[in-house]
Design a protein around this motif. Structure first.
Motif, short mmCIF file in Angstrom:
data_model
loop_
_atom_site.label_atom_id
_atom_site.label_comp_id
_atom_site.label_asym_id
_atom_site.label_seq_id
_atom_site.Cartn_x
_atom_site.Cartn_y
_atom_site.Cartn_z
N GLY A 196 0.80 -1.21 0.00
CA GLY A 196 0.00 0.00 0.00
C GLY A 196 0.83 1.26 0.00
N ASP A 197 1.99 1.19 0.63
CA ASP A 197 2.87 2.35 0.73
C ASP A 197 4.06 2.26 -0.22
OD1 ASP A 197 1.41 3.59 2.85
OD2 ASP A 197 2.31 2.18 4.26
N GLY A 198 4.13 1.22 -1.02
CA GLY A 198 5.27 1.06 -1.91
C GLY A 198 6.56 0.87 -1.15
N ASP A 199 6.49 0.24 0.02
CA ASP A 199 7.68 0.12 0.88
C ASP A 199 8.81 -0.63 0.20
OD1 ASP A 199 6.58 1.48 3.07
OD2 ASP A 199 5.72 -0.34 3.93
N PRO A 207 11.76 4.52 -8.48
CA PRO A 207 11.30 5.91 -8.35
C PRO A 207 9.83 5.96 -7.96
CG PRO A 207 11.50 5.30 -10.66
CD PRO A 207 12.06 4.15 -9.87
N PHE A 208 9.47 7.01 -7.23
CA PHE A 208 8.08 7.16 -6.80
C PHE A 208 7.76 8.62 -6.57
CE2 PHE A 208 10.67 6.51 -2.98
CZ PHE A 208 10.27 7.56 -2.16
N GLU A 209 6.45 8.90 -6.43
CA GLU A 209 5.96 10.23 -6.09
C GLU A 209 5.14 10.14 -4.82
OE1 GLU A 209 5.43 11.96 -10.68
OE2 GLU A 209 3.68 11.67 -9.39
N ILE A 210 4.99 11.28 -4.15
CA ILE A 210 4.12 11.36 -2.98
C ILE A 210 3.20 12.56 -3.16
CG2 ILE A 210 3.98 11.70 -0.48
CD1 ILE A 210 6.71 10.40 -0.21
N GLY A 211 1.89 12.31 -3.08
CA GLY A 211 0.93 13.40 -3.15
C GLY A 211 0.87 14.08 -4.51
N ARG A 334 -5.22 6.49 2.63
CA ARG A 334 -5.65 6.47 1.23
C ARG A 334 -4.50 6.69 0.25
NH1 ARG A 334 -10.14 8.96 3.91
NH2 ARG A 334 -12.03 7.69 3.58
N GLU A 335 -3.47 7.39 0.65
CA GLU A 335 -2.40 7.68 -0.29
C GLU A 335 -1.11 7.96 0.45
OE1 GLU A 335 -1.35 10.83 -3.93
OE2 GLU A 335 -2.71 11.42 -2.32
N THR A 336 -0.03 7.35 -0.03
CA THR A 336 1.33 7.72 0.39
C THR A 336 2.19 7.71 -0.88
OG1 THR A 336 1.71 5.40 1.04
CG2 THR A 336 1.16 6.97 2.80
N ARG A 337 3.10 6.75 -0.98
CA ARG A 337 3.93 6.68 -2.19
C ARG A 337 3.11 6.11 -3.36
NH1 ARG A 337 7.10 3.72 1.50
NH2 ARG A 337 8.76 4.94 2.49
N ARG A 338 3.42 6.58 -4.56
CA ARG A 338 2.94 6.00 -5.80
C ARG A 338 4.14 5.80 -6.70
NH1 ARG A 338 1.26 9.78 -8.13
NH2 ARG A 338 1.39 11.43 -6.58
N ILE A 339 4.45 4.56 -7.04
CA ILE A 339 5.62 4.31 -7.88
C ILE A 339 5.39 4.86 -9.27
CG2 ILE A 339 6.29 2.31 -6.54
CD1 ILE A 339 5.21 1.59 -10.01
N THR A 340 6.45 5.08 -10.01
CA THR A 340 6.32 5.53 -11.40
C THR A 340 6.73 4.40 -12.32
OG1 THR A 340 8.53 6.53 -11.31
CG2 THR A 340 6.66 7.96 -10.85
N ILE A 390 -7.61 -0.90 -17.12
CA ILE A 390 -6.42 -0.71 -16.32
C ILE A 390 -5.24 -1.30 -17.08
CG2 ILE A 390 -5.26 -1.27 -14.15
CD1 ILE A 390 -8.03 -1.49 -12.86
N PRO A 391 -4.22 -0.50 -17.39
CA PRO A 391 -3.10 -1.03 -18.16
C PRO A 391 -2.09 -1.79 -17.30
CG PRO A 391 -2.79 1.32 -17.77
CD PRO A 391 -4.13 0.96 -17.19
N TYR A 392 -1.54 -2.84 -17.86
CA TYR A 392 -0.52 -3.65 -17.19
C TYR A 392 0.67 -2.81 -16.76
CZ TYR A 392 3.21 -7.19 -16.78
OH TYR A 392 4.25 -7.97 -16.36
N ARG A 393 1.02 -1.80 -17.56
CA ARG A 393 2.23 -1.01 -17.30
C ARG A 393 2.23 -0.33 -15.94
NH1 ARG A 393 1.52 2.58 -22.40
NH2 ARG A 393 -0.59 1.76 -22.07
N ILE A 394 1.05 -0.12 -15.32
CA ILE A 394 1.05 0.61 -14.05
C ILE A 394 1.48 -0.25 -12.87
CG2 ILE A 394 -0.80 2.09 -14.93
CD1 ILE A 394 -2.62 0.87 -12.74
N ILE A 395 1.60 -1.56 -13.06
CA ILE A 395 2.06 -2.41 -11.94
C ILE A 395 3.51 -2.84 -12.11
CG2 ILE A 395 -0.28 -3.23 -11.45
CD1 ILE A 395 0.49 -5.92 -12.74
N VAL A 396 4.19 -2.30 -13.12
CA VAL A 396 5.61 -2.62 -13.35
C VAL A 396 6.43 -1.36 -13.10
CG1 VAL A 396 7.30 -3.49 -15.00
CG2 VAL A 396 4.95 -4.36 -15.06
N PRO A 397 7.21 -1.32 -12.03
CA PRO A 397 7.96 -0.09 -11.72
C PRO A 397 9.16 0.08 -12.64
CG PRO A 397 8.56 -1.82 -10.17
CD PRO A 397 7.44 -2.38 -11.03
N ASN A 398 9.56 1.31 -12.80
CA ASN A 398 10.80 1.59 -13.52
C ASN A 398 12.00 1.15 -12.68
OD1 ASN A 398 9.54 2.76 -15.78
ND2 ASN A 398 9.47 4.78 -14.80
N GLU A 399 13.05 0.72 -13.36
CA GLU A 399 14.39 0.50 -12.80
C GLU A 399 14.58 -0.81 -12.04
OE1 GLU A 399 16.10 3.89 -10.83
OE2 GLU A 399 15.18 5.31 -12.23
#
Length: 468
Positions: A196-199, A207-211, A334-340, A390-399
């Motif tokens: 949930g938090d991208g720990d 890489p990730f974003e917050i907020g 509801r929201e913390t980290r969101r990976i890119t 929902i695209p598959y690409r959103i569950i595969v993180p960069n790097e």
């Protein structure tokens, strides 16, 4: 001892000792140690919420040795630990008709709950505009246990992820856990971050974003349940409570937020209440990845629960003899980290009912942005298809090459995540991640290079609806 709120996790603070004296923040140099390896698996899933449950089930059903790691002694994530007790996002309004659009593992969980008489009929919510599915929390815990056993998935409860060991810059070797048996490491060929938090993703260096980029996250809530309700007298109290709150605010009464959600559970003498909003003293949202803010937020959340409960009890017909039967074990984040990842699902995608060539399922929930003092709901236009793929690409993180990230920490914009963070989308993302992990291991490929056509065919054969 006095609790001191601090605005962020990277600012210095005073440490209060037992005697009451303070000293500057310091560091302790721990001796190096060897960490025992708890086990080695094909797939390791960190976090037992809806996304983690679906991911572990999909991998286990595919015959992969799978471990599901959960910090509590039960599964369900926000749906149990945060007292949510309602699946949102299983349904959409398709050309004006209410339809269930999330199937596959999500439907298997519903079937298990129905067998235990743990489901209400789906009910209309958000001004009667979309369906949600209430369930019995205890039944959900047991159904999740049973499904894992049937799929041959190992579970490690009371285990808190604390770090990652890297095989190289792009591959995770092991996740470190603190348990009641001490610190251990678990190795896997592929990892799935359902924290949930991208720990795990953050520890690995993804890489990730917050907020929203300006320091604003969606506000969390503390859920609670009310028992002893005279449901015949209460009637449609969910409408009455909202009107009573509006009238009281005109007279100077203040509430944590507008748009309360107060609905009956499986037995209508019990109602769930979702009408708190947990903010720091400076008005910002409590952060789910800051221990001090979380500590403050838990106390503040319980205070708000009692305050709004007293108002409901004292002003709403049918609630005269009601009482709080449970405040959720943890604050609902509801929201913390969101990976890119290679793509970030956006609000425009949600409202435009977007299609994607790499679709793994659909999301029909509106934008639900918990902003300061209120909730902003935005639906697709009436008579549209009512859901986006929902695209598959959103569950595969960069790097990182051997990691999936599922659930509310997947690759979405701040606004897009306001919609696709709900249970229905989490089931979709989790099932896709567990299935894709099996395909990658079979083919000797990475998550990023999984053949999409093969994945889509597998998902369809296992009951998923991809939105065609």
């Amino acid at each position: 001892r006095q609790f001191r709120w601090r605005p962020s996790g990277n600012q210095s603070r005073a440490i209060t000792t037992v005697s009451g004296a303070t000293s500057p923040q310091a560091a302790i140099n721990e001796a190096s140690r060897e960490t025992p390896v708890y086990g080695e698996y094909d797939v390791v899933v960190l976090g037992g919420g809806p996304a983690g449950i679906a991911a572990a089930l999909a991998a286990g059903r595919a015959g992969r040795s799978t471990l599901l790691i959960e910090r509590y002694g039960f599964l369900g994530g926000a749906g149990t630990a945060a007292g949510l007790s309602t699946f949102c996002g299983l349904h959409a309004v398709v050309h004006g008709n209410h339809e269930q659009v999330v199937h596959g593992i999500g439907a298997d969980i519903l079937a298990g709950l129905a067998a235990k008489d743990g489901l209400n009929d789906p009910h209309l919510t958000i001004r009667d505009q979309i369906l949600a599915q209430a369930y019995d929390i205890s039944a959900f815990k047991i159904v999740a246990d049973e499904l894992m056993a049937d799929a041959g998935v190992d579970i490690l409860f009371h285990a808190f992820g604390v770090g990652a060991h890297m095989r190289d810059a792009a591959n995770i070797d092991a996740v470190f856990l603190e348990t009641k048996s001490g610190r251990v490491a678990v190795r896997a060929r592929i990892f799935i971050d359902g924290s949930g938090d991208g720990d795990l993703a953050a520890w690995a260096g993804a890489p990730f974003e917050i907020g929203d980029g300006a320091g604003n996250m969606l506000y969390p809530s503390t859920m609670f349940r009310i028992n002893g309700v005279d449901y015949e007298l209460a009637g449609r109290a969910w409408d009455r409570i909202a009107a009573l709150m509006e009238e009281a605010e005109k007279k100077g009464r203040r509430f944590p937020r507008k748009k309360p959600i107060v609905r009956p559970q499986r037995n209508p003498i019990e109602w769930r209440a979702n009408l708190t909003q947990i903010k720091n003293p400076d008005g910002t949202a409590v952060s789910g990845i800051d221990a001090d803010q979380l500590s403050y937020g838990e106390v503040e959340g319980r205070r708000q629960c009692w305050d709004v409960f007293e108002f409901i009890r004292d002003n709403t017909p049918g609630f005269d003899d009601a009482y709080i039967v449970e405040i959720a074990p943890q604050i609902g984040i509801r929201e913390t980290r969101r990976i890119t990842g290679e793509y970030m699902l956006s609000e425009a995608d949600i409202l435009g009912c977007a299609d994607f060539d790499d679709a793994i399922g659909v999301n029909g929930w509106p934008v639900e942005a918990h902003i300061k003092g209120d909730v902003r709901f935005v639906f697709t236009e009436p008579e549209t298809r009512g859901y986006n793929q929902i695209p598959y690409r959103i569950i595969v993180p960069n790097e990182i090459d051997n990691l999936f990230v599922t659930g509310r920490c997947a690759s979405m914009t701040h606004e897009g995540q306001s919609s696709a963070r709900v249970s229905g989308s989490c089931f979709v993302m989790g099932q896709a991640a567990g299935t894709a992990a099996d395909i990658a291991l079979t083919d000797g490929s990475t998550p990023r290079s999984v053949d999409i056509g093969t994945l889509q065919q597998r998902l369809r054969s296992n009951g998923a609806f991809l939105g065609e």
